[in-house]
Design a protein around this motif. Structure first.
Motif, short mmCIF file in Angstrom:
data_model
loop_
_atom_site.label_atom_id
_atom_site.label_comp_id
_atom_site.label_asym_id
_atom_site.label_seq_id
_atom_site.Cartn_x
_atom_site.Cartn_y
_atom_site.Cartn_z
N PHE A 228 0.85 -1.08 -0.01
CA PHE A 228 0.03 0.10 -0.04
C PHE A 228 1.03 1.26 -0.04
CE2 PHE A 228 -4.06 -1.61 0.61
CZ PHE A 228 -4.15 -2.85 1.37
N PRO B 80 -3.15 9.96 6.76
CA PRO B 80 -2.58 9.50 5.57
C PRO B 80 -3.97 9.13 4.72
CG PRO B 80 -2.06 8.17 7.36
CD PRO B 80 -2.60 9.20 7.92
N PHE C 202 -4.90 6.27 1.77
CA PHE C 202 -4.43 5.10 1.37
C PHE C 202 -4.80 4.80 0.01
CE2 PHE C 202 -2.34 2.73 4.98
CZ PHE C 202 -2.55 3.65 6.06
N GLY C 203 -3.64 4.30 -0.65
CA GLY C 203 -4.18 3.39 -1.85
C GLY C 203 -4.83 2.14 -1.76
N ARG C 204 -5.28 1.76 -3.01
CA ARG C 204 -6.16 0.35 -2.55
C ARG C 204 -5.09 -0.85 -2.68
NH1 ARG C 204 -11.92 0.83 -5.69
NH2 ARG C 204 -12.34 2.66 -4.83
N TYR D 296 -9.00 1.68 11.48
CA TYR D 296 -9.17 1.65 10.04
C TYR D 296 -10.15 0.37 9.95
CZ TYR D 296 -5.46 4.82 9.13
OH TYR D 296 -4.69 5.99 9.09
N GLY E 59 -10.31 -5.39 -1.87
CA GLY E 59 -10.00 -4.51 -2.88
C GLY E 59 -9.95 -3.05 -2.50
N MET E 60 -10.16 -2.86 -1.31
CA MET E 60 -10.00 -1.35 -0.91
C MET E 60 -8.68 -1.19 -0.08
SD MET E 60 -12.91 -0.17 -2.12
CE MET E 60 -13.44 1.30 -1.07
N GLY E 61 -8.45 0.28 -0.03
CA GLY E 61 -7.31 0.54 0.96
C GLY E 61 -7.87 0.79 2.27
N LEU E 62 -7.17 1.18 3.18
CA LEU E 62 -7.68 1.24 4.68
C LEU E 62 -8.46 2.76 4.50
CD1 LEU E 62 -4.31 0.36 6.16
CD2 LEU E 62 -6.43 -1.11 6.48
N ARG F 118 1.12 5.57 16.79
CA ARG F 118 2.28 6.14 16.53
C ARG F 118 2.56 7.09 17.64
NH1 ARG F 118 -0.32 9.30 11.97
NH2 ARG F 118 0.48 11.33 12.04
N PHE G 243 6.91 10.11 10.35
CA PHE G 243 6.62 8.76 10.77
C PHE G 243 7.60 7.97 11.03
CE2 PHE G 243 2.05 8.01 9.55
CZ PHE G 243 1.66 9.33 9.30
#
Lengths: 111, 115
Positions: free
Chosen positions: A88, A99, A101-103, B35, B40-43, B94, B101
């Motif tokens: 990711f 942030p 996120f991309g997939r 999250y 198929g998806m991001g977070l 974090r 980060f």
């Protein structure tokens, strides 16, 4: 909100090959992040980038912060079976600490 | 140092039931977040906290509540479970808010199915 386009969606490669994937956005980002998620686990932060043009390595992984600040790239050299997972990207715009996120890019490495 | 722990690892709920997903970290991190991850998806960010007593909504907060009474714990409550909440839930922490980060850790996830 910001959207990240991550490509390719999936990759099937032979052990020993090099891998390239990228992430693009219509927004300018101040920070780019790359994560790896192994099956059944949470994501692990691999590399963080903070400056346009920055190139950072972590072992066989190298990531670059694009000079337009709208894209980032991750390369894996000499892939091995344990590189399997979903990679990711994520980015932060200026003034934000959350942030986007991309997939993800799913990587399969054949021995 | 156990990092970020989440319980339970798996859960099946019936529509309308409520439950709490637990998250704890032992690293004295200020920033914690929840999250959800769908195929198929991001977070996607549900809720986050920048310190004890402070919480805020993320991208997809509807149907979820959080609280942060201590630095260590950040539970996520489903008030009335719906099939659309079937997902894998990750807690992350974090050291502090900001764009640097140095460390960020995710828990192992809770796999929730709502029937």
């Amino acid at each position: 909100g910001q959207q990240l386009n991550q490509s390719p969606q999936s990759m099937f490669i032979q052990e020993g090959e090099d891998v390239s994937m990228n992430c693009t956005s219509s927004s300018i980002f101040n920070t780019w992040l790359w994560y790896k998620q192994e099956p059944g686990e949470g994501p692990v932060l691999l590399i963080a980038l903070y400056k346009a043009g920055e190139l950072t390595s972590n072992g066989r992984l190298t990531a670059q912060f694009g000079i337009t600040r709208k894209d980032s790239f991750l390369n894996i050299s000499a892939s091995i079976p344990s590189d399997v997972g979903i990679y990711f990207c994520a980015g932060l715009v200026g003034g934000s600490y959350i942030p986007t996120f991309g997939r993800g890019t799913s990587l399969i490495v054949h021995p | 140092n156990a990092g970020v722990t989440q319980t339970p690892k798996f859960q099946v709920l019936k529509t309308g039931q409520s439950m709490t997903l637990q998250c704890a970290q032992d690293m004295n991190h200020e920033y914690m977040s929840w999250y959800r991850q769908d195929p198929g998806m991001g977070l996607r960010l549900i809720h986050y906290s920048v310190g004890a007593g402070i919480t805020d909504q993320g991208e997809v907060p509807n149907g979820y509540n959080v609280s942060r009474s201590t630095t260590e714990d950040f539970p996520l409550r489903l008030l009335s479970a719906a099939p659309s909440q079937t997902s894998v839930y990750f807690c992350a922490s974090r050291p502090s808010v900001g764009q640097v980060f140095k460390e960020q850790y995710f828990g192992p996830g809770t796999r929730l199915t709502v029937t």
